[in-house]
Design a protein around this motif. Structure first.
Motif, PDB file in Angstrom:
ATOM      1  N   ILE A  51       0.989  -0.879   0.010  1.00  0.00           N
ATOM      2  CA  ILE A  51      -0.051   0.063   0.071  1.00  0.00           C
ATOM      3  C   ILE A  51       1.016   1.335   0.180  1.00  0.00           C
ATOM      4  O   ILE A  51       0.531   2.177  -0.678  1.00  0.00           O
ATOM      5  N   SER A  52       2.088   1.384   1.009  1.00  0.00           N
ATOM      6  CA  SER A  52       2.773   2.439   0.904  1.00  0.00           C
ATOM      7  C   SER A  52       3.590   2.643  -0.427  1.00  0.00           C
ATOM      8  O   SER A  52       3.816   3.941  -0.863  1.00  0.00           O
ATOM      9  N   LEU A  53       4.155   1.748  -0.994  1.00  0.00           N
ATOM     10  CA  LEU A  53       4.998   1.664  -2.099  1.00  0.00           C
ATOM     11  C   LEU A  53       4.046   2.213  -3.239  1.00  0.00           C
ATOM     12  O   LEU A  53       4.261   3.117  -4.139  1.00  0.00           O
ATOM     13  N   ALA A  54       2.758   1.449  -3.498  1.00  0.00           N
ATOM     14  CA  ALA A  54       1.872   2.168  -4.597  1.00  0.00           C
ATOM     15  C   ALA A  54       1.429   3.497  -4.424  1.00  0.00           C
ATOM     16  O   ALA A  54       1.174   4.220  -5.191  1.00  0.00           O
ATOM     17  N   GLU A  55       1.120   3.913  -3.225  1.00  0.00           N
ATOM     18  CA  GLU A  55       0.508   5.009  -2.825  1.00  0.00           C
ATOM     19  C   GLU A  55       1.692   6.180  -3.216  1.00  0.00           C
ATOM     20  O   GLU A  55       1.404   7.294  -3.722  1.00  0.00           O
ATOM     21  N   ALA A  56       2.988   5.800  -2.808  1.00  0.00           N
ATOM     22  CA  ALA A  56       4.086   6.741  -3.090  1.00  0.00           C
ATOM     23  C   ALA A  56       4.176   6.994  -4.717  1.00  0.00           C
ATOM     24  O   ALA A  56       4.242   8.235  -4.930  1.00  0.00           O
TER      25      ALA A  56
END
Length: 443
Positions: A51-56
């Motif tokens: 989630i964090s990687l895709a959001e970034a």
């Protein structure tokens, strides 16, 4: 800023479904079979990291009006050199693996019709034709339908084998069984973690989201998608824990482990349940195939545009690629760019899905890898693929950390402490996995 709404959901489902292939399902299944519910927390943590990687990646595209390839190029020529080597070698080897994975359930569903290798060729050509003749809107609808099939099948299996709710809840408490450290790290890092995480921003742009007004929508889209992924993961771990761990049954590693599971299901619950599972297995595999065929081809088209020093090939995805906005225009929108034209090219421009670089990479993913279906992988190719591939996820996490803490991103949209913590943890995790993967290569 637009209000987040369920009716906008789409690109996140695409990236999550593409990232979770048959290999990830097997890894989770084997984890459940070997350790029961003990490593459930690791699978959940893996979803949070994705989630964090895709959001970034999505935030970079929306906040800057620039693509991720453009951001990487700003970090130095070394990123271009690495990506060129990676996208060439990785695409060649992955193409063969994706075709084989998609062929396995078809060969099991229709035994005796044709050999596995010819099923694989058919899957590769089918994926090529689907992506070649369709643009993003149709692609998203098909991917969403396939995710629905995956969801229903995996949840049905989990309910059928009868999860123990108390043990399931206990598995959310972090614990490391003896000898499970590297296995646990692999489970955290492997679920849904591929180059397609980098494609998320491109799919966001193709949806028509091109400025910070879409930020809330993008974040809801991303979270819903990976929560759905979390359901897949938990369901497969339940199946492994209840069907394999409790009975002491082992399945093969790799995609063939799912064929083994089909045999166990047929024996326990009947042929109909086993065939239903194979349908879900096919849905998981084909989403990864067409997702990579579409998403990585977008990355390659943008890569070629950057190397040529222009934004023409990627203009369909980002409005005026990297050009400053005029007065009153949202960041990343070109003057006259038709609002809401998802993936539409400007006047006189070739849509990116019709561009020569996009279609050339589609062909590269499909036809040269067919040679590997009939031949053993050369030793040198295995080593080069392993080294380059192992480095990609730490490369993605650490470059996003770099880009979103620098003046390249508007101050308002730079990382906060939570994003920095998650991306930093992801970078360290993937570096450890990178070292281990390189050490395990047949040097």
């Amino acid at each position: 800023m637009r209000r987040a709404s369920w009716r906008y959901i789409g690109p996140g489902i695409v990236v999550a479904a593409t990232g979770v292939g048959a290999g990830d399902l097997v890894a989770t299944l084997v984890a459940g079979g070997k350790y029961g519910y003990t490593l459930l927390w690791a699978a959940v943590l893996g979803c949070l990291i994705k989630i964090s990687l895709a959001e970034a990646a999505g935030r970079w595209h929306l906040a800057t009006g620039r693509t991720l390839l453009d951001g990487w190029r700003s970090l130095g020529a070394w990123t271009t050199v690495y990506f060129a080597g990676y996208v060439g070698v990785w695409g060649f080897v992955y193409g063969a693996a994706a075709m084989s994975s998609t062929a396995l359930p078809l060969a099991a569903l229709f035994p005796g019709v044709m050999g596995l290798k010819w099923w694989a060729v058919l899957c590769g050509v089918g994926g090529l034709l689907f992506v070649w003749f369709n643009r993003y809107a149709v692609f998203e609808k098909v991917m969403t339908a396939l995710v629905g099939v995956m969801f229903l099948v995996t949840v049905y299996l989990a309910v059928r084998v009868g999860p123990r709710v108390g043990d399931l809840a206990a598995g959310l408490v972090p614990a490391l069984p003896d000898g499970s450290l590297l296995y646990t790290l692999g489970l955290v890092g492997g679920v849904g973690g591929t180059i397609t995480l980098a494609a998320y921003g491109y799919w966001v742009n193709a949806k028509g989201w091109r400025d910070t007004g879409w930020m809330r929508v993008m974040r809801l889209d991303n979270r819903v998608a990976y929560l759905t992924t979390g359901v897949f993961v938990v369901a497969m771990l339940v199946v492994g824990a209840e069907l394999l761990h409790s009975s002491g049954i082992a399945v093969a590693k790799g995609d063939r482990g799912l064929i083994d599971l089909g045999g166990v299901l047929a024996e326990r619950y009947g042929t109909a349940t086993a065939k239903l599972f194979l349908v879900g297995f096919f849905a998981a595999s084909v989403t990864s195939l067409i997702g990579v065929w579409q998403g990585v081809s977008l990355l390659f088209a943008d890569f070629v545009a950057r190397v040529r020093g222009r934004a023409g090939a990627s203009a369909a995805l980002e409005g005026a690629a990297g050009e400053p906005s005029g007065p009153g225009e949202a960041p990343g929108e070109a003057p006259g760019d038709p609002a809401g034209a998802a993936g539409a090219a400007g006047a006189g421009e070739v849509p990116v899905e019709r561009s020569v670089p996009f279609r050339a990479y589609l062909l590269w993913l499909t036809f040269p890898p067919m040679a590997l279906l009939f031949l053993d992988r050369p030793f040198v190719l295995v080593v080069v693929y392993g080294v380059i591939g192992a480095f990609f996820m730490p490369f993605l996490a650490l470059t996003l950390l770099w880009l979103l803490n620098s003046s390249r991103a508007p101050r308002e949209w730079r990382n906060g402490w939570l994003s920095n913590s998650m991306l930093g943890a992801a970078g360290v995790l993937f570096l450890v996995l990178c070292v281990e993967q390189v050490r395990d290569l047949p040097w």
